[in-house]
Scaffold this motif. Structure first.
Motif, PDB file in Angstrom:
ATOM      1  N   THR A  80       0.844  -1.185   0.000  1.00  0.00           N
ATOM      2  CA  THR A  80       0.000   0.000   0.000  1.00  0.00           C
ATOM      3  C   THR A  80       0.883   1.241   0.000  1.00  0.00           C
ATOM      4  OG1 THR A  80      -1.526  -1.220   1.411  1.00  0.00           O
ATOM      5  CG2 THR A  80      -1.899   1.145   1.205  1.00  0.00           C
ATOM      6  N   THR A  81       0.591   2.170  -0.918  1.00  0.00           N
ATOM      7  CA  THR A  81       1.337   3.426  -0.953  1.00  0.00           C
ATOM      8  C   THR A  81       0.467   4.617  -0.588  1.00  0.00           C
ATOM      9  OG1 THR A  81       0.942   3.713  -3.320  1.00  0.00           O
ATOM     10  CG2 THR A  81       2.976   2.574  -2.670  1.00  0.00           C
ATOM     11  N   ASN A  82      -0.837   4.460  -0.655  1.00  0.00           N
ATOM     12  CA  ASN A  82      -1.741   5.547  -0.274  1.00  0.00           C
ATOM     13  C   ASN A  82      -3.086   4.940   0.110  1.00  0.00           C
ATOM     14  OD1 ASN A  82      -2.292   8.405   0.003  1.00  0.00           O
ATOM     15  ND2 ASN A  82      -3.701   8.148  -1.711  1.00  0.00           N
ATOM     16  N   ALA A  83      -3.750   5.578   1.084  1.00  0.00           N
ATOM     17  CA  ALA A  83      -5.065   5.104   1.508  1.00  0.00           C
ATOM     18  C   ALA A  83      -5.888   6.265   2.018  1.00  0.00           C
ATOM     19  CB  ALA A  83      -4.926   4.039   2.602  1.00  0.00           C
ATOM     20  N   SER A  84      -7.160   6.234   1.688  1.00  0.00           N
ATOM     21  CA  SER A  84      -8.123   7.203   2.189  1.00  0.00           C
ATOM     22  C   SER A  84      -9.362   6.420   2.597  1.00  0.00           C
ATOM     23  CB  SER A  84      -8.469   8.209   1.093  1.00  0.00           C
ATOM     24  OG  SER A  84      -9.534   9.038   1.506  1.00  0.00           O
ATOM     25  N   LEU A  85      -9.869   6.708   3.797  1.00  0.00           N
ATOM     26  CA  LEU A  85     -11.009   5.943   4.322  1.00  0.00           C
ATOM     27  C   LEU A  85     -12.017   6.909   4.921  1.00  0.00           C
ATOM     28  CD1 LEU A  85     -12.146   3.086   5.027  1.00  0.00           C
ATOM     29  CD2 LEU A  85     -10.841   3.223   7.131  1.00  0.00           C
ATOM     30  N   ASP A  86     -13.256   6.775   4.489  1.00  0.00           N
ATOM     31  CA  ASP A  86     -14.355   7.561   5.041  1.00  0.00           C
ATOM     32  C   ASP A  86     -15.242   6.636   5.859  1.00  0.00           C
ATOM     33  OD1 ASP A  86     -13.771  10.051   3.675  1.00  0.00           O
ATOM     34  OD2 ASP A  86     -14.446   9.049   1.851  1.00  0.00           O
ATOM     35  N   PHE A  87     -15.393   6.934   7.144  1.00  0.00           N
ATOM     36  CA  PHE A  87     -16.318   6.195   7.997  1.00  0.00           C
ATOM     37  C   PHE A  87     -17.662   6.901   7.896  1.00  0.00           C
ATOM     38  CE2 PHE A  87     -12.127   5.539   9.892  1.00  0.00           C
ATOM     39  CZ  PHE A  87     -12.090   4.150   9.947  1.00  0.00           C
ATOM     40  N   VAL A 126     -21.001   1.188   5.550  1.00  0.00           N
ATOM     41  CA  VAL A 126     -20.351   1.592   6.798  1.00  0.00           C
ATOM     42  C   VAL A 126     -19.180   2.523   6.496  1.00  0.00           C
ATOM     43  CG1 VAL A 126     -18.938   0.698   8.702  1.00  0.00           C
ATOM     44  CG2 VAL A 126     -21.026  -0.497   8.025  1.00  0.00           C
ATOM     45  N   ALA A 127     -18.449   2.212   5.427  1.00  0.00           N
ATOM     46  CA  ALA A 127     -17.251   2.967   5.080  1.00  0.00           C
ATOM     47  C   ALA A 127     -16.982   2.850   3.588  1.00  0.00           C
ATOM     48  CB  ALA A 127     -16.052   2.452   5.874  1.00  0.00           C
ATOM     49  N   ARG A 128     -16.168   3.787   3.103  1.00  0.00           N
ATOM     50  CA  ARG A 128     -15.706   3.780   1.728  1.00  0.00           C
ATOM     51  C   ARG A 128     -14.217   4.054   1.756  1.00  0.00           C
ATOM     52  NH1 ARG A 128     -13.560   6.595  -1.970  1.00  0.00           N
ATOM     53  NH2 ARG A 128     -13.370   8.365  -0.581  1.00  0.00           N
ATOM     54  N   ALA A 129     -13.464   3.326   0.953  1.00  0.00           N
ATOM     55  CA  ALA A 129     -12.013   3.500   0.943  1.00  0.00           C
ATOM     56  C   ALA A 129     -11.484   3.523  -0.473  1.00  0.00           C
ATOM     57  CB  ALA A 129     -11.338   2.377   1.728  1.00  0.00           C
ATOM     58  N   SER A 130     -10.383   4.243  -0.643  1.00  0.00           N
ATOM     59  CA  SER A 130      -9.638   4.253  -1.892  1.00  0.00           C
ATOM     60  C   SER A 130      -8.181   3.959  -1.525  1.00  0.00           C
ATOM     61  CB  SER A 130      -9.756   5.621  -2.568  1.00  0.00           C
ATOM     62  OG  SER A 130      -8.947   5.673  -3.717  1.00  0.00           O
ATOM     63  N   LEU A 131      -7.595   2.968  -2.191  1.00  0.00           N
ATOM     64  CA  LEU A 131      -6.221   2.584  -1.877  1.00  0.00           C
ATOM     65  C   LEU A 131      -5.405   2.458  -3.150  1.00  0.00           C
ATOM     66  CD1 LEU A 131      -8.185   0.695   0.247  1.00  0.00           C
ATOM     67  CD2 LEU A 131      -5.931   0.486   1.218  1.00  0.00           C
ATOM     68  N   THR A 132      -4.151   2.845  -3.050  1.00  0.00           N
ATOM     69  CA  THR A 132      -3.188   2.680  -4.143  1.00  0.00           C
ATOM     70  C   THR A 132      -2.089   1.733  -3.680  1.00  0.00           C
ATOM     71  OG1 THR A 132      -3.625   4.923  -4.905  1.00  0.00           O
ATOM     72  CG2 THR A 132      -1.604   3.883  -5.717  1.00  0.00           C
ATOM     73  N   PHE A 133      -1.737   0.795  -4.536  1.00  0.00           N
ATOM     74  CA  PHE A 133      -0.684  -0.170  -4.242  1.00  0.00           C
ATOM     75  C   PHE A 133       0.437  -0.038  -5.260  1.00  0.00           C
ATOM     76  CE2 PHE A 133      -3.655  -2.076  -1.462  1.00  0.00           C
ATOM     77  CZ  PHE A 133      -3.007  -3.040  -0.695  1.00  0.00           C
ATOM     78  N   SER A 134       1.647  -0.246  -4.807  1.00  0.00           N
ATOM     79  CA  SER A 134       2.810  -0.353  -5.674  1.00  0.00           C
ATOM     80  C   SER A 134       3.036  -1.847  -5.948  1.00  0.00           C
ATOM     81  CB  SER A 134       4.035   0.241  -4.994  1.00  0.00           C
ATOM     82  OG  SER A 134       5.184   0.038  -5.776  1.00  0.00           O
ATOM     83  N   ILE A 135       3.198  -2.166  -7.229  1.00  0.00           N
ATOM     84  CA  ILE A 135       3.431  -3.552  -7.633  1.00  0.00           C
ATOM     85  C   ILE A 135       4.920  -3.701  -7.929  1.00  0.00           C
ATOM     86  CG2 ILE A 135       2.882  -5.310  -9.358  1.00  0.00           C
ATOM     87  CD1 ILE A 135       0.186  -3.758  -9.764  1.00  0.00           C
ATOM     88  N   PRO A 136       5.579  -4.683  -7.306  1.00  0.00           N
ATOM     89  CA  PRO A 136       7.029  -4.824  -7.539  1.00  0.00           C
ATOM     90  C   PRO A 136       7.317  -5.236  -8.984  1.00  0.00           C
ATOM     91  CG  PRO A 136       6.192  -6.701  -6.311  1.00  0.00           C
ATOM     92  CD  PRO A 136       5.051  -5.738  -6.447  1.00  0.00           C
ATOM     93  N   PRO A 137       8.469  -4.786  -9.512  1.00  0.00           N
ATOM     94  CA  PRO A 137       8.829  -5.200 -10.866  1.00  0.00           C
ATOM     95  C   PRO A 137       9.058  -6.698 -10.942  1.00  0.00           C
ATOM     96  CG  PRO A 137      10.610  -3.932  -9.843  1.00  0.00           C
ATOM     97  CD  PRO A 137       9.470  -3.952  -8.895  1.00  0.00           C
ATOM     98  N   LYS A 138       8.727  -7.261 -12.073  1.00  0.00           N
ATOM     99  CA  LYS A 138       8.935  -8.705 -12.284  1.00  0.00           C
ATOM    100  C   LYS A 138      10.415  -8.973 -12.506  1.00  0.00           C
ATOM    101  CE  LYS A 138       4.335  -9.545 -13.891  1.00  0.00           C
ATOM    102  NZ  LYS A 138       3.462 -10.004 -14.914  1.00  0.00           N
ATOM    103  N   GLY A 139      10.830 -10.144 -12.006  1.00  0.00           N
ATOM    104  CA  GLY A 139      12.216 -10.565 -12.227  1.00  0.00           C
ATOM    105  C   GLY A 139      13.080 -10.066 -11.205  1.00  0.00           C
TER     106      GLY A 139
END
Length: 139
Positions: A80-87, A126-139
């Motif tokens: 996870t590189t970024n997250a936003s959560l609304d309760f 109950v909640a809404r979230a937006s998340l960004t993930f970094s995917i590692p390079p292959k190999g």
């Protein structure tokens, strides 16, 4: 195209994160979509008997993580590189939580997911979230 089905996702979670694997159950998985259940227990509750904010965040985070892995295959180092959560409202007492996740972008390096979390059987989120993930390079 889905690369990991429900059984593969459960197996991965049990192998990579045995400390929490028993808390979650993938209900469905499809192209850029995943529905996941938090099996609510006493350890997820805050004073007053409602599900805690950290437990809700963890559900959103794990749901997006597994939705990404369902599409790209087992990559334990996606982070996870970024997250936003609304309760938005208090979860229903004594009910599991369901996370409905959609991947909005799945690139080579970054993935963005949106999650709506519901108390089981209750139509309002109950909640809404937006998340960004970094995917590692292959190999």
């Amino acid at each position: 195209m889905v690369k990991m089905d429900i059984a593969a996702l459960h197996g991965f979670l049990a192998q990579a994160f045995p400390q929490v694997a028993q808390d979650y159950r993938v209900e469905s998985v499809g192209e850029n979509r995943l529905v996941m259940r938090l099996l609510v227990g006493d350890r997820h509750l805050r004073p007053g008997g409602t599900v805690s904010g950290p437990a809700i965040f963890a559900l959103a985070d794990v749901a997006v993580y597994l939705a990404i892995l369902a599409m790209i295959g087992p990559q334990a180092l996606a982070v996870t590189t970024n997250a936003s959560l609304d309760f938005m409202r208090k979860p229903a007492s004594g009910q599991d939580l369901l996370a409905q996740c959609e991947l909005l972008k799945l690139g080579r390096v970054l993935a963005v997911g949106e999650v709506r979390i519901f108390s089981d059987g209750v139509p309002d989120p109950v909640a809404r979230a937006s998340l960004t993930f970094s995917i590692p390079p292959k190999g």
